[in-house]
Design a protein around this motif. Structure first.
Motif, PDB file in Angstrom:
ATOM      1  N   PRO A  96       0.841  -1.200   0.000  1.00  0.00           N
ATOM      2  CA  PRO A  96       0.000   0.000   0.000  1.00  0.00           C
ATOM      3  C   PRO A  96       0.876   1.249   0.000  1.00  0.00           C
ATOM      4  O   PRO A  96       2.028   1.194   0.444  1.00  0.00           O
ATOM      5  CB  PRO A  96      -0.802  -0.117   1.295  1.00  0.00           C
ATOM      6  CG  PRO A  96      -0.031  -1.020   2.166  1.00  0.00           C
ATOM      7  CD  PRO A  96       0.879  -1.845   1.317  1.00  0.00           C
ATOM      8  N   TRP A  98       0.842   5.858   0.056  1.00  0.00           N
ATOM      9  CA  TRP A  98       0.196   7.157  -0.038  1.00  0.00           C
ATOM     10  C   TRP A  98       0.723   7.849  -1.286  1.00  0.00           C
ATOM     11  O   TRP A  98       1.912   7.769  -1.555  1.00  0.00           O
ATOM     12  CB  TRP A  98       0.559   8.039   1.155  1.00  0.00           C
ATOM     13  CG  TRP A  98      -0.022   7.631   2.461  1.00  0.00           C
ATOM     14  CD1 TRP A  98       0.663   7.064   3.500  1.00  0.00           C
ATOM     15  CD2 TRP A  98      -1.370   7.780   2.904  1.00  0.00           C
ATOM     16  NE1 TRP A  98      -0.196   6.861   4.551  1.00  0.00           N
ATOM     17  CE2 TRP A  98      -1.439   7.288   4.219  1.00  0.00           C
ATOM     18  CE3 TRP A  98      -2.520   8.292   2.307  1.00  0.00           C
ATOM     19  CZ2 TRP A  98      -2.613   7.283   4.945  1.00  0.00           C
ATOM     20  CZ3 TRP A  98      -3.692   8.287   3.031  1.00  0.00           C
ATOM     21  CH2 TRP A  98      -3.738   7.787   4.338  1.00  0.00           C
ATOM     22  N   THR A 124      -8.009   2.754  -5.232  1.00  0.00           N
ATOM     23  CA  THR A 124      -7.560   4.058  -4.746  1.00  0.00           C
ATOM     24  C   THR A 124      -8.679   4.697  -3.923  1.00  0.00           C
ATOM     25  O   THR A 124      -9.840   4.601  -4.274  1.00  0.00           O
ATOM     26  CB  THR A 124      -7.216   5.002  -5.906  1.00  0.00           C
ATOM     27  OG1 THR A 124      -8.269   4.960  -6.857  1.00  0.00           O
ATOM     28  CG2 THR A 124      -5.926   4.630  -6.575  1.00  0.00           C
ATOM     29  N   VAL A 125      -8.293   5.344  -2.814  1.00  0.00           N
ATOM     30  CA  VAL A 125      -9.253   6.089  -2.005  1.00  0.00           C
ATOM     31  C   VAL A 125      -8.678   7.478  -1.783  1.00  0.00           C
ATOM     32  O   VAL A 125      -7.527   7.612  -1.376  1.00  0.00           O
ATOM     33  CB  VAL A 125      -9.494   5.409  -0.640  1.00  0.00           C
ATOM     34  CG1 VAL A 125     -10.245   6.328   0.288  1.00  0.00           C
ATOM     35  CG2 VAL A 125     -10.252   4.120  -0.809  1.00  0.00           C
ATOM     36  N   SER A 126      -9.466   8.517  -2.075  1.00  0.00           N
ATOM     37  CA  SER A 126      -8.960   9.855  -1.777  1.00  0.00           C
ATOM     38  C   SER A 126      -9.210  10.132  -0.303  1.00  0.00           C
ATOM     39  O   SER A 126     -10.320   9.970   0.196  1.00  0.00           O
ATOM     40  CB  SER A 126      -9.644  10.890  -2.657  1.00  0.00           C
ATOM     41  OG  SER A 126     -11.032  10.735  -2.613  1.00  0.00           O
ATOM     42  N   ALA A 127      -8.151  10.527   0.409  1.00  0.00           N
ATOM     43  CA  ALA A 127      -8.236  10.601   1.861  1.00  0.00           C
ATOM     44  C   ALA A 127      -8.339  12.029   2.371  1.00  0.00           C
ATOM     45  O   ALA A 127      -9.073  12.296   3.311  1.00  0.00           O
ATOM     46  CB  ALA A 127      -7.033   9.918   2.492  1.00  0.00           C
ATOM     47  N   LEU A 137      -4.592  13.938  -1.200  1.00  0.00           N
ATOM     48  CA  LEU A 137      -3.921  12.767  -0.646  1.00  0.00           C
ATOM     49  C   LEU A 137      -4.715  11.524  -1.036  1.00  0.00           C
ATOM     50  O   LEU A 137      -5.912  11.448  -0.794  1.00  0.00           O
ATOM     51  CB  LEU A 137      -3.840  12.891   0.879  1.00  0.00           C
ATOM     52  CG  LEU A 137      -3.170  11.753   1.623  1.00  0.00           C
ATOM     53  CD1 LEU A 137      -1.700  11.665   1.247  1.00  0.00           C
ATOM     54  CD2 LEU A 137      -3.311  11.936   3.111  1.00  0.00           C
ATOM     55  N   HIS A 139      -4.818   7.183  -1.151  1.00  0.00           N
ATOM     56  CA  HIS A 139      -4.243   5.934  -0.665  1.00  0.00           C
ATOM     57  C   HIS A 139      -4.439   4.849  -1.720  1.00  0.00           C
ATOM     58  O   HIS A 139      -5.535   4.684  -2.247  1.00  0.00           O
ATOM     59  CB  HIS A 139      -4.914   5.507   0.646  1.00  0.00           C
ATOM     60  CG  HIS A 139      -4.221   4.361   1.308  1.00  0.00           C
ATOM     61  ND1 HIS A 139      -4.616   3.075   1.119  1.00  0.00           N
ATOM     62  CD2 HIS A 139      -3.162   4.331   2.130  1.00  0.00           C
ATOM     63  CE1 HIS A 139      -3.809   2.276   1.820  1.00  0.00           C
ATOM     64  NE2 HIS A 139      -2.920   3.025   2.442  1.00  0.00           N
ATOM     65  N   VAL A 140      -3.348   4.136  -2.044  1.00  0.00           N
ATOM     66  CA  VAL A 140      -3.422   3.075  -3.043  1.00  0.00           C
ATOM     67  C   VAL A 140      -3.281   1.738  -2.352  1.00  0.00           C
ATOM     68  O   VAL A 140      -2.458   1.568  -1.455  1.00  0.00           O
ATOM     69  CB  VAL A 140      -2.301   3.209  -4.093  1.00  0.00           C
ATOM     70  CG1 VAL A 140      -2.586   2.319  -5.273  1.00  0.00           C
ATOM     71  CG2 VAL A 140      -2.159   4.632  -4.539  1.00  0.00           C
ATOM     72  N   LEU A 141      -4.101   0.785  -2.776  1.00  0.00           N
ATOM     73  CA  LEU A 141      -4.096  -0.532  -2.136  1.00  0.00           C
ATOM     74  C   LEU A 141      -2.812  -1.293  -2.423  1.00  0.00           C
ATOM     75  O   LEU A 141      -2.182  -1.827  -1.520  1.00  0.00           O
ATOM     76  CB  LEU A 141      -5.319  -1.319  -2.624  1.00  0.00           C
ATOM     77  CG  LEU A 141      -5.465  -2.740  -2.113  1.00  0.00           C
ATOM     78  CD1 LEU A 141      -5.623  -2.742  -0.617  1.00  0.00           C
ATOM     79  CD2 LEU A 141      -6.655  -3.415  -2.770  1.00  0.00           C
TER      80      LEU A 141
ATOM     81  N   HIS B  40     -10.408  -0.229   1.467  1.00  0.00           N
ATOM     82  CA  HIS B  40     -10.580  -0.446   0.029  1.00  0.00           C
ATOM     83  C   HIS B  40     -11.658  -1.482  -0.275  1.00  0.00           C
ATOM     84  O   HIS B  40     -12.269  -1.451  -1.339  1.00  0.00           O
ATOM     85  CB  HIS B  40      -9.257  -0.899  -0.587  1.00  0.00           C
ATOM     86  CG  HIS B  40      -8.264   0.201  -0.705  1.00  0.00           C
ATOM     87  ND1 HIS B  40      -8.219   1.046  -1.776  1.00  0.00           N
ATOM     88  CD2 HIS B  40      -7.284   0.607   0.120  1.00  0.00           C
ATOM     89  CE1 HIS B  40      -7.247   1.920  -1.607  1.00  0.00           C
ATOM     90  NE2 HIS B  40      -6.669   1.683  -0.455  1.00  0.00           N
ATOM     91  N   ALA B  90     -11.291   7.572   6.232  1.00  0.00           N
ATOM     92  CA  ALA B  90      -9.871   7.842   5.997  1.00  0.00           C
ATOM     93  C   ALA B  90      -9.399   8.973   6.898  1.00  0.00           C
ATOM     94  O   ALA B  90      -8.319   8.910   7.498  1.00  0.00           O
ATOM     95  CB  ALA B  90      -9.641   8.193   4.537  1.00  0.00           C
ATOM     96  N   TRP B 111      -1.834  18.664   5.634  1.00  0.00           N
ATOM     97  CA  TRP B 111      -3.173  18.192   5.259  1.00  0.00           C
ATOM     98  C   TRP B 111      -4.193  18.816   6.183  1.00  0.00           C
ATOM     99  O   TRP B 111      -3.928  19.036   7.358  1.00  0.00           O
ATOM    100  CB  TRP B 111      -3.224  16.668   5.332  1.00  0.00           C
ATOM    101  CG  TRP B 111      -2.234  16.052   4.423  1.00  0.00           C
ATOM    102  CD1 TRP B 111      -1.080  15.436   4.779  1.00  0.00           C
ATOM    103  CD2 TRP B 111      -2.276  16.022   3.000  1.00  0.00           C
ATOM    104  NE1 TRP B 111      -0.407  15.026   3.668  1.00  0.00           N
ATOM    105  CE2 TRP B 111      -1.117  15.360   2.560  1.00  0.00           C
ATOM    106  CE3 TRP B 111      -3.190  16.477   2.051  1.00  0.00           C
ATOM    107  CZ2 TRP B 111      -0.841  15.160   1.223  1.00  0.00           C
ATOM    108  CZ3 TRP B 111      -2.914  16.270   0.715  1.00  0.00           C
ATOM    109  CH2 TRP B 111      -1.756  15.614   0.309  1.00  0.00           C
TER     110      TRP B 111
END
Lengths: 166, 129
Positions: A96, A98, A124-127, A137, A139-141, B40, B90, B111
């Motif tokens: 995983p 960032w 992908t999730v935008s955090a 930011l 996050h990629v699995l 995810h 998140a 952030w």
């Protein structure tokens, strides 16, 4: 005339959308229900317009449709890839990461759509957004090359969104 | 083969694909061991899994002569709300430090979730007033 129009219909696209949603909720197209939907579509944007005074300008619905088709296709492809990762890659070999995506988009609506797209595309999730709103930011699995993922987001989605919300 | 039979098979296939993806999502939720990667899994269930189940429902409804487009609305609402809840989870992860600390942004200072120095120190010191 233009001012009266703007006063009555602060968000014309929202009016259309509300009418459409109301008709879909009824599950049948009849003149009465469409008219009632239209009334709701006029009253709701008018009543709530103090909370969002700015009408988004330069929105291109036509390009939005082709963008949606691309995103739907990507969701299907990425779903299969991620299902494969979930089933075959053991936790110890999972990578995983960032990623920081510098944003060229400035409009809040455009950034919202980009963040939503990134989350809907599996993997992908935008955090988070940076405090001034210049980077996203993500996050990629599982990835071997975080920079490639960042470039793909920029080229595939952000460039198109820049055209839609120009 | 009549249209009825085709529709029945199509419904079955959509149901199978949909539940397959839901199962993969659940396996992912159970298997991964860190809150951010675990996040995810539900995004997958929310998109293709539910989408396929709704497509099955739509095919079935139209085949039995009682067509319904409500599923399109469910789909639209899911697509609008799923990213928001994922984003909130998140943010909680980042804020409570249950994941790796993210790299600092390339253009701005920090952030937005982390931009509350006083509150963070309170959490770190375990002092809550």
């Amino acid at each position: 005339m233009a001012r009266a129009f703007r006063w009555l219909l602060p968000h014309p696209l929202l009016t259309l959308l509300l009418t459409l949603v109301w008709t879909l909720l009824q599950n049948e197209v009849s003149a009465g229900m469409v008219v009632f939907g239209l009334i709701l579509g006029i009253i709701i944007p008018w009543g709530t317009s103090i909370w969002w005074p700015d009408t988004p300008k330069g929105f291109r619905p036509g390009k939005m449709i082709s963008y949606s088709i691309i995103v739907l296709w990507d969701i299907i492809v990425a779903n299969v890839q991620v299902a494969w990762i979930v089933l075959t890659v053991p936790n110890s070999r999972l990578k995983p990461a960032w990623i920081v995506v510098p944003l060229d988009l400035r409009k809040p609506e455009a950034i919202t759509v980009l963040a939503g797209t990134i989350t809907l595309t599996p993997g992908t999730v935008s955090a988070d957004l940076s405090d001034e709103g210049h980077s996203l930011l993500v996050h990629v699995l599982h990835t071997d090359d975080p920079d490639a993922v960042r470039d793909e987001i920029k080229v595939r989605y952000e460039r198109r969104l820049k055209e839609i919300f120009s | 083969m009549t249209l009825d039979v085709i529709a029945t098979y199509a419904t079955a296939v959509f149901l199978l694909i949909g539940s397959g993806f839901v199962i993969v999502g659940v396996i992912g939720l159970l298997k991964f061991n860190d809150p951010m990667t675990r996040l995810h899994a539900p995004t997958k269930v929310g998109t293709i899994g539910i989408g396929m189940l709704l497509l099955a429902s739509m095919t079935h409804a139209f085949a039995s002569g009682d067509g319904s487009l409500h599923e399109l609305l469910i789909m639209a609402f899911l697509f609008v709300t799923a990213p928001i809840s994922a984003n909130f989870i998140a943010k909680v992860n980042i804020h409570s430090r249950t994941c790796e600390v993210p790299p600092s942004p390339s253009r701005d200072d920090t952030w937005s979730t982390l931009k509350s120095p006083d509150l963070d120190q309170e959490i770190k010191g375990g002092v809550q007033e």
